[in-house]
Write an enzyme that holds these catalytic residues in place. Structure first.
Site, mmCIF file in Angstrom:
data_model
loop_
_atom_site.group_PDB
_atom_site.id
_atom_site.type_symbol
_atom_site.label_atom_id
_atom_site.label_comp_id
_atom_site.label_asym_id
_atom_site.label_seq_id
_atom_site.Cartn_x
_atom_site.Cartn_y
_atom_site.Cartn_z
ATOM 1 N N GLU A 161 1.233 -1.208 0.501
ATOM 2 C CA GLU A 161 -0.377 -0.166 -0.021
ATOM 3 C C GLU A 161 0.980 1.090 0.035
ATOM 4 O OE1 GLU A 161 -3.284 0.089 2.840
ATOM 5 O OE2 GLU A 161 -4.288 -1.542 2.012
ATOM 6 N N GLU A 355 -4.305 -9.060 0.560
ATOM 7 C CA GLU A 355 -5.159 -8.872 1.795
ATOM 8 C C GLU A 355 -6.439 -8.793 1.372
ATOM 9 O OE1 GLU A 355 -4.136 -5.565 3.706
ATOM 10 O OE2 GLU A 355 -1.633 -6.244 3.929
#
Ligand code: NCW
Length: 450
Positions: A161, A355
């Protein structure tokens, strides 16, 4: 149907689970510092967290019991190289090597993430990602990771991220290092991060020529409000486009992926940021554009979009009383359908869900169990949507549940629980939640029970 070699796993990150030991030789990172500044919801820090550095043998045995086939975890840069660029901490090399060996003994395939937000404090003090030297610092770290672990690991992910590192850490200041920099500086920081990604891929290719290397950005998914073609087009346009509000720039798909996959920044962004951009050289873009083996993607939710009368993008209302998780993140299972579908269509690369999962306020029941029916309902719907994307031709390589166990949820401290395994932070006792047993079946049957 999921592919026969579909990767089923669980994920964590170093800072959120490891904990510390006076003797471990680890250096400080930006979160150690950030936690001291009254920034964490419950005033906590991750000095102990899940104490994984002392309990990993137990944790890998639990994973084995849960039928976990792959484990995505991150190496802590400042544990491995305490000041970020200097001497290597031999104790850290030993620790991670022992963890990797223990995973193998339990039949668990490791996926190493190099960077999951915990930047060495000594380097942040030199400006962090805004410093033009920062890509080189990361290159050295990637070399050390390759030299130390490539014989025990076949899969690497450079960044987790990057949008949060830049958007939350440097632009909004909600996350460490808590900076609120002007757009211009954050764009430059992101560019350095992308160059660091390119250098790391090159370093890993040299040291681990047979390994797969990927990258794991994120983004809320723009979801067509209906199945009408014009709504689907509007959603796609929004997902890959830009918000006119420059302050939101970091939560963007294409700014972080087009350079990596196509070797160029998206035109729309270049136009939007024309007053904030630095010189972008062909050499930089070639470096960023290293071939990677898969696009990792953390997908949690999305927002509905429809087409206006003239095809313009309109944000649609959510349903009244829509479901939310403990993070107040909306529950939108079709994010795991449209996200991978749109991404595969644009980039034509294998998609790995690095995720997905939900935070809840799990409370042990009188019988000692954790009966988290909401999480099972959430996962059942989300993974079924992923299966639908795969059935329709998107190449999905695997799915990692976030998270293996409850852990330190950054600025939310220990107030949010994402795990398939419950952690009692007073005793460090682990209890597999009902969702953990349910997910075992999903992994065993390759999703046939969904
Ligand atoms: S984005 C985010 N998460 C959770 C975290 O545990 C994990 O390490 C991350 O990769 C689950 O997945 C990612 N947490 C940060 C949420 C911050 C939201 C702040 C919004 C401010 C407006």
């Amino acid at each position: 149907m999921f592919k026969n070699d579909f990767v089923w796993g669980v994920a964590t990150s170093s800072y959120q689970i490891e904990g510390r030991d006076q003797e471990d030789g680890a250096g400080l990172n930006i979160w150690d510092d950030f936690c001291k500044k009254g920034t964490i919801a419950d005033g906590s820090n991750a000095d102990v967290a899940c104490d994984m550095i002392h309990r990993y043998k137990e944790d890998f045995a639990i994973m084995k019991m849960m039928g976990v086939k792959a484990y995505r975890f991150s190496v802590s840069w400042s544990r491995l190289i305490p000041d970020g660029i200097g001497e290597v901490n031999k104790k850290a090399v030993e620790l991670y090597r022992d963890m990797l060996i223990c995973m193998k003994e339990n039949g668990i395939k490791p996926f190493i993430t190099l960077f999951h937000w915990e930047y060495p404090l000594a380097l942040e003090e030199k400006g962090g990602w805004v410093n033009s030297e920062s890509p080189k610092w990361f290159e050295r770290y990637a070399q050390v990771v390759g030299e130390s672990f490539a014989d025990l690991c076949d899969d690497f992910i450079t960044f987790n991220e990057p949008q949060c590192t830049i958007g939350l850490g440097y632009l909004r200041g909600y996350h460490a290092p808590g900076k609120k920099l002007p757009v211009k500086d954050t764009l430059f920081a992101a560019h350095n991060l992308l160059k660091a990604h390119g250098l790391a891929v090159k370093a890993l290719r040299k040291l681990a020529p047979n390994a797969r290397v990927g990258y794991a950005p994120t983004c809320g998914v723009a979801l067509p409000a209906t199945n009408k073609p014009e709504d689907i087009e509007a959603a796609k346009k929004r997902y890959f486009g830009f918000d006119e509000d420059k302050g939101n720039w970091a939560w963007n798909v294409t700014w972080f992926l087009d350079p990596v996959i196509f070797g160029r920044y998206p035109e729309e962004g270049i136009e939007l940021f024309k007053d904030d951009l630095f010189e972008i050289t062909d050499e930089d873009m070639e470096l960023i554009n290293q071939p990677i083996d898969f696009i990792g993607q953390n997908i949690y939710n999305g927002y509905p979009v429809s087409a206006g009368a003239n095809g313009e993008i309109v944000y649609a209302d959510r349903d009244r009383g829509y479901n939310q998780t403990a993070m107040t993140w909306p529950v939108t299972p079709d994010a795991l359908y449209w996200g991978p579908k749109f991404l595969y269509e644009r980039y034509k690369k294998d998609i790995l869900i690095t995720e997905n999962g939900m935070a809840d306020c799990d409370i042990p029941a009188p019988d000692g169990g954790i009966h988290d029916g909401s999480r099972i309902a959430f996962l059942d719907k989300y993974i079924s949507n992923l299966q639908k994307a795969a059935d329709e031709g998107a190449s999905i390589m695997g799915y990692f549940h976030w998270s293996y166990c409850d852990n330190f949820e950054w600025a939310d401290g220990y107030t949010k629980r994402f795990g398939l395994v419950y952690v009692d932070y007073t005793t460090q006792k682990r209890t597999i939640k009902d969702s953990g047993f349910w997910f075992k079946k999903v992994m065993e049957t390759n999703g046939a029970n969904l």
